[in-house]
Design an enzyme around this catalytic site. Structure first.
Site, short mmCIF file in Angstrom:
data_model
loop_
_atom_site.label_atom_id
_atom_site.label_comp_id
_atom_site.label_asym_id
_atom_site.label_seq_id
_atom_site.Cartn_x
_atom_site.Cartn_y
_atom_site.Cartn_z
N TYR A 27 -23.26 -44.44 98.96
CA TYR A 27 -24.71 -44.62 99.08
C TYR A 27 -25.10 -45.99 99.60
CZ TYR A 27 -25.58 -40.16 96.76
OH TYR A 27 -25.64 -38.83 96.45
N LYS B 172 -12.21 -38.41 92.67
CA LYS B 172 -11.60 -37.45 93.60
C LYS B 172 -10.41 -38.16 94.24
CE LYS B 172 -11.62 -33.52 95.93
NZ LYS B 172 -11.44 -32.19 95.33
N ASP C 5 -14.37 -31.83 90.99
CA ASP C 5 -14.65 -30.39 91.10
C ASP C 5 -14.31 -29.67 89.80
OD1 ASP C 5 -12.30 -31.48 92.07
OD2 ASP C 5 -11.79 -29.81 93.38
N ASP D 194 -24.60 -38.81 90.92
CA ASP D 194 -25.87 -38.25 91.36
C ASP D 194 -25.84 -36.73 91.17
OD1 ASP D 194 -28.33 -37.97 92.50
OD2 ASP D 194 -27.74 -38.53 94.52
#
Ligand code: NAI
Length: 345
Positions: free
Chosen positions: A128, A180, A214, A238
């Site tokens: 971001y 991740k 995930d 987020d």
């Protein structure tokens, strides 16, 4: 109820869309709680842009800089083109590196009971940071879109330390580090490694585990009870914070705090909800719960608890619910029900 002895100076931003309606509700509720804030009302967002040509006027920044505390309504950001998110700019400007997003079951009888998750999102790094551009090829000026993110060891350490300290203070038992690092081995690998390094200092006090994002997203829906505190990067935070809001009745129930070393801004997790703006039907709970977090922040925990209890009683015992919670109450009726509960407390 006795009033707070001293009024705490704070900036107030009513925001865009449903912002003014729900912020007004929170002022009424704070008043009923005897919570005294010396509000300095300032302008920001699309409304400010239309009025002044600047979505984040200098006076607004100065007001927050001076008071180091703000309650804000949602601020709209144009999609694709136009000015950069004011929310992101505020987080950067005041180095509000910790985004605290609790999810708690206030609305009983829904899909999940007893959800009580604290999500901490790193608020200033990752994808971001806004390093994005198009690469033209031939006569297509937007043939390729490229975006870069970064995480710094210092930023990762800072948010991990903040989270573990917070977990200890709140009597929490476990931190789940979400990443991740199997694919984004460098960007989120550094986040994971640094968090695990910090976790060692808390061995015996706070349990730590890690989960790939995930899998975490799925586990949250299968069995939210296994989660206590979640620590994650900016973008994953987020997304997952909206997901945990979904476990407890939706965005209308999800507050957030943006917290730095010497400044804090409290807000609802949701946006300006342009689809229902001006209709008097918005659920003000998220911003009310953000106000409760603000009361915690200034050492007024008993008032914060009263407010949370009143919300739980109104939605679960009195059955007064806004449309997003399956009820029929408008913003005003719902706010009045909370004020009545508080006056009776
Ligand atoms: P949104 O959160 O505004 O709305 C998503 C859906 O949830 C809509 O159907 C809306 O009606 C509903 N909803 C949201 N808050 C509600 C409430 N209090 N009561 C009842 N229903 C509610 O997300 P969207 O539409 O993606 O974004 C709209 C604008 O808000 C965009 O410009 C976006 O950039 C901005 N935004 C600002 C945020 C902030 O100021 N912190 C956070 C998220 C989005």
């Amino acid at each position: 109820m006795q009033k707070m002895k001293r009024a705490v100076p704070a900036t107030l931003l009513r925001g865009d869309g449903i912002g003014p309606e729900i912020v007004e509700a929170s002022l009424d509720v704070l008043d009923a709680l005897g919570a005294r804030f010396e509000w300095d009302e300032q302008d920001a967002g699309v409304g400010a842009f239309q009025r002044t040509g600047d979505p984040l006027p200098h006076a607004t920044l100065e007001s927050i800089r001076k008071r180091r505390l703000a309650l804000k309504g949602p601020l709209a950001t144009p999609v694709g083109e136009g000015f950069r998110s004011v929310n992101v700019r505020l987080r950067e400007e005041f180095k509000l590196y910790a985004n605290l997003r609790p999810a708690y079951t206030y609305v009983h009888g829904g899909r999940f009971e007893n959800v009580d998750i604290i999500l901490v999102r790193e608020n200033t790094e990752g994808y971001y940071v806004g390093f994005e551009h198009y690469i033209p090829i031939g006569d297509d000026p937007r043939a390729v879109a490229e975006g870069t993110g970064f995480n710094t060891r210092e930023g990762c350490r800072r948010i991990a330390e903040w989270t573990f300290e917070y977990a200890v203070r709140q009597g929490r038992k476990k931190v789940t580090v979400v990443h991740k690092a199997n694919i984004l081995k460098v960007l989120t690998g550094l986040f994971l490694d640094t968090a695990m390094e910090v976790a060692k200092k808390y061995q015996g006090r706070i349990e730590v585990e890690d989960k790939i994002v995930d899998n975490c997203a799925m586990q949250l829906v299968l069995n939210p009870g296994q989660f206590d505190v979640i620590l994650t990067t900016n973008m994953f935070g987020d997304i997952l914070s909206d997901e945990i809001a979904g476990l407890i009745g939706g965005l209308g129930m999800a507050p957030g705090g943006n917290i730095g070393k010497d400044c804090a801004i409290f807000e609802a997790v949701h946006g300006s909800a342009p689809d229902i703006a001006g209709q008097g039907v918005a659920n003000p709970s998220a911003v009310l719960l953000a106000a409760a977090m603000m009361l915690d922040h200034v050492g007024e925990q008993p008032r914060a608890t009263l407010l949370r209890d009143a919300i739980e009683r109104v939605v679960s015992d009195d059955g007064v619910r806004t449309r997003d919670l399956g009820g029929t109450a408008g913003t005003r009726e719902y706010t009045d029900a909370i004020v009545r509960r508080l006056r009776a407390a």
